[in-house]
Motif scaffolding. Structure first.
Motif, short mmCIF file in Angstrom:
data_model
loop_
_atom_site.label_atom_id
_atom_site.label_comp_id
_atom_site.label_asym_id
_atom_site.label_seq_id
_atom_site.Cartn_x
_atom_site.Cartn_y
_atom_site.Cartn_z
N TRP A 178 7.81 5.10 -8.59
CA TRP A 178 8.02 6.51 -8.26
C TRP A 178 8.63 6.68 -6.87
N LYS A 179 8.37 5.72 -6.00
CA LYS A 179 9.06 5.73 -4.71
C LYS A 179 10.56 5.58 -4.92
N LYS A 180 10.95 4.62 -5.75
CA LYS A 180 12.36 4.38 -6.02
C LYS A 180 12.99 5.60 -6.69
N GLU A 181 12.28 6.19 -7.68
CA GLU A 181 12.81 7.37 -8.37
C GLU A 181 13.03 8.53 -7.41
N TYR A 182 12.08 8.72 -6.50
CA TYR A 182 12.18 9.81 -5.53
C TYR A 182 13.39 9.61 -4.62
N ILE A 183 13.55 8.39 -4.10
CA ILE A 183 14.65 8.10 -3.18
C ILE A 183 15.99 8.25 -3.88
N LEU A 184 16.11 7.71 -5.10
CA LEU A 184 17.37 7.80 -5.84
C LEU A 184 17.75 9.25 -6.12
N LYS A 185 16.76 10.06 -6.44
CA LYS A 185 17.05 11.46 -6.73
C LYS A 185 17.43 12.23 -5.47
N GLN A 186 16.82 11.90 -4.35
CA GLN A 186 17.18 12.52 -3.09
C GLN A 186 18.61 12.16 -2.69
N ILE A 187 18.96 10.87 -2.87
CA ILE A 187 20.31 10.42 -2.56
C ILE A 187 21.33 11.13 -3.44
N LEU A 207 0.83 -1.21 0.00
CA LEU A 207 0.00 0.00 0.00
C LEU A 207 0.87 1.27 0.00
N ALA A 208 1.97 1.22 0.78
CA ALA A 208 2.84 2.39 0.88
C ALA A 208 3.71 2.58 -0.36
N ASN A 209 3.65 1.63 -1.30
CA ASN A 209 4.38 1.76 -2.57
C ASN A 209 3.51 2.34 -3.68
N ASP A 210 2.32 2.75 -3.35
CA ASP A 210 1.36 3.21 -4.35
C ASP A 210 1.96 4.31 -5.22
N ASN A 211 1.91 4.11 -6.52
CA ASN A 211 2.54 5.05 -7.45
C ASN A 211 1.88 6.43 -7.45
N GLU A 212 0.58 6.46 -7.22
CA GLU A 212 -0.11 7.75 -7.25
C GLU A 212 0.36 8.64 -6.10
N ILE A 213 0.53 8.05 -4.92
CA ILE A 213 1.04 8.81 -3.78
C ILE A 213 2.44 9.34 -4.06
N TRP A 214 3.30 8.45 -4.55
CA TRP A 214 4.70 8.82 -4.73
C TRP A 214 4.91 9.75 -5.92
N LEU A 215 4.08 9.65 -6.94
CA LEU A 215 4.20 10.57 -8.06
C LEU A 215 3.89 12.00 -7.63
N LYS A 216 2.89 12.15 -6.76
CA LYS A 216 2.58 13.50 -6.25
C LYS A 216 3.73 14.04 -5.42
N ILE A 217 4.34 13.16 -4.58
CA ILE A 217 5.48 13.58 -3.77
C ILE A 217 6.66 13.97 -4.67
N TYR A 218 6.92 13.13 -5.66
CA TYR A 218 8.03 13.38 -6.58
C TYR A 218 7.82 14.69 -7.34
N SER A 219 6.62 14.90 -7.84
CA SER A 219 6.33 16.08 -8.65
C SER A 219 6.42 17.36 -7.85
N SER A 220 5.99 17.31 -6.57
CA SER A 220 6.04 18.50 -5.73
C SER A 220 7.46 18.85 -5.30
N CYS A 221 8.32 17.82 -5.23
CA CYS A 221 9.69 18.05 -4.76
C CYS A 221 10.63 18.42 -5.90
N PHE A 222 10.48 17.77 -7.04
CA PHE A 222 11.39 17.99 -8.17
C PHE A 222 10.63 18.62 -9.33
N LYS A 223 10.38 19.90 -9.22
CA LYS A 223 9.70 20.64 -10.27
C LYS A 223 10.71 21.14 -11.28
#
Length: 437
Positions: A79-88, A32-48
């Motif tokens: 999108w969770k993985k993409e977000y984490i990799l970009k933060q790292i 459930l916590a891997n849901d792409n819709e949740i993580w895409l919103k997080i990714y989009s808001s952080c990496f504009k």
């Protein structure tokens, strides 16, 4: 029993750290916590992306788009993985930027402390027993020197030494460092393996570094010192000394199972003279024990002639018996300080040696930080200028050796270094310069 849609809606209100922690509850919450819709919103808001980049690549436009294709075509957790990799990657870039400025004397990064703070870097040791159980030691005390940091674990409930098989040293960084908050050990973090030591038969396989009334010290390369209680033969404290050279990289860029590999050196033509050997080397030497500094010096224009090459080593002479103008006094009473919750003390004639050898271009060539000891070799020096007992310090690793000879002067209550020689492995030199000595 709640419907997945409702749970996902609830999870969508969590911050990133909480969302990652929820994913560790069980298998259902992980999916459930891997849901792409949740993580895409997080990714989009952080990496504009900047406006100028919108027309460059269609893929970049897709990363900030919440249309159905961006969600449907990706596997769960993408999108969770993409977000984490970009933060790292962002943290690594910030850290590497901080370690770029170099100290003109040591040839080492001069903003190591700032880089560690920016990354939220800390260190832990993991003790593994013979049954495979791991014991994690978190709390540590740091002591910063010019070219190294000493890390003490001195108030832990240590497992019995007899059941331990290994000790692993890790650099630990928060997955999402927030400089406005203190790092939480319960938050998502990642480990970087720095070194692994074999503790089986520790007292037989390691170097005995000295003892006082309460503890005896044993050392293992690289830079590990273990203090054992004399009466019980149990661990009293552990100290690791780390040289600043590649410290941040080793502590941050490795994985939990594989150490960070240093990039190969690119030889520069002219560093080696076929007739005269190595030239224009610089040595920065620190000797300290806990809070006391005994020696801090820089020696320039060191060289090695062809005749100084023997037994697989090239010799660099820093201080010689013949030239008493270069003999060096040590300041204070040499000893390695230690403390635990209940006791403290100092082991005489034991200290930490930091060696930084720079090549002719100013690049760190051979660096280490390690606990060493002074061994009595003679009751009388036999030297015209010095009357007193003679002590020697030896250190060796895969890249080289160092030999120090000291004389104790009873009248002035101080040690004098009368001989200091470095031996560099020919294999190390050939790999560094692309030569064939």
């Amino acid at each position: 029993s709640m419907p997945p849609e409702m749970l996902i809606k609830i999870l969508s209100y969590l911050d990133v750290g909480s969302l990652l922690c929820v994913g560790c509850v069980n298998k259902n919450f992980y999916h459930l916590a891997n849901d792409n819709e949740i993580w895409l919103k997080i990714y989009s808001s952080c990496f504009k992306p900047k406006r100028t980049l919108w027309t460059m690549k269609s893929e970049q436009a897709e990363t900030v788009s919440s249309d159905h294709a961006a969600l449907r075509d990706r596997k769960p957790g993408y999108w969770k993985k993409e977000y984490i990799l970009k933060q790292i990657a962002a943290v690594k870039a910030r850290v590497m930027q901080l370690v770029k400025p170099v100290d003109v004397y040591t040839g080492l990064p001069c903003k190591n402390k700032e880089a560690m703070k920016a990354s939220g870097l800390s260190w832990i040791i993991v003790l593994k027993d013979k049954n495979g159980k791991e014991h994690v030691m978190e709390k540590a005390k740091l002591s910063f020197k010019d070219t190294s940091v000493s890390i003490f674990w001195n108030n832990a409930p240590w497992p019995c030494l007899d059941i331990l098989s290994s000790l692993k040293l890790f650099g630990v960084m928060p997955l999402l460092p927030d400089q406005s908050k203190a790092t939480s050990k319960n938050g998502p973090r990642r480990r970087s393996l720095i070194a692994e030591y074999n503790l089986a038969h520790l007292t037989e396989s390691s170097i005995a570094l000295g003892a006082d009334k309460l503890v005896q010290l044993f050392g293992l390369n690289p830079g590990l010192l273990v203090g054992l209680w004399k009466e019980k033969n149990e661990i009293a404290f552990v100290m690791v000394s780390l040289h600043y050279h590649q410290l941040v990289e080793r502590s941050a860029l490795g994985s939990a199972t594989v150490q960070y590999a240093l990039p190969p050196n690119k030889p520069i033509p002219g560093d080696v003279d076929p007739e005269h050997g190595l030239r224009y080397y610089t040595l920065h030497l620190d000797m300290h024990g806990g809070n006391c500094a005994y020696l801090c010096g820089t020696f320039k224009n060191l060289f090695c002639r062809k005749g100084d090459i023997e037994d697989g080593y090239l010799r660099l002479t820093v201080v010689t018996l013949k030239d008493n103008r270069k003999h060096l006094p040590l300041i204070g009473t040499v000893g390695l300080s230690w403390e635990t919750d209940a006791f403290e003390g100092s082991v005489k004639d034991c200290y930490v040696m930091d060696v930084t050898l720079l090549d002719g271009t100013g690049e760190p060539f051979w660096c280490f930080s390690a606990p060493v000891y002074m061994e009595l070799t003679s009751q009388a020096s036999g030297l015209y200028d010095y009357m007193g007992p003679v002590y020697t310090t030896d250190y060796a690793d895969t890249e080289g050796k160092i030999y120090v000879e000291l004389v104790w002067l009873e009248e002035t209550k101080e040690y004098f270094i009368v001989n200091l020689v470095l031996y560099i492995s020919i294999k190390k030199v050939n790999n560094w310069y692309g030569t064939n000595y």
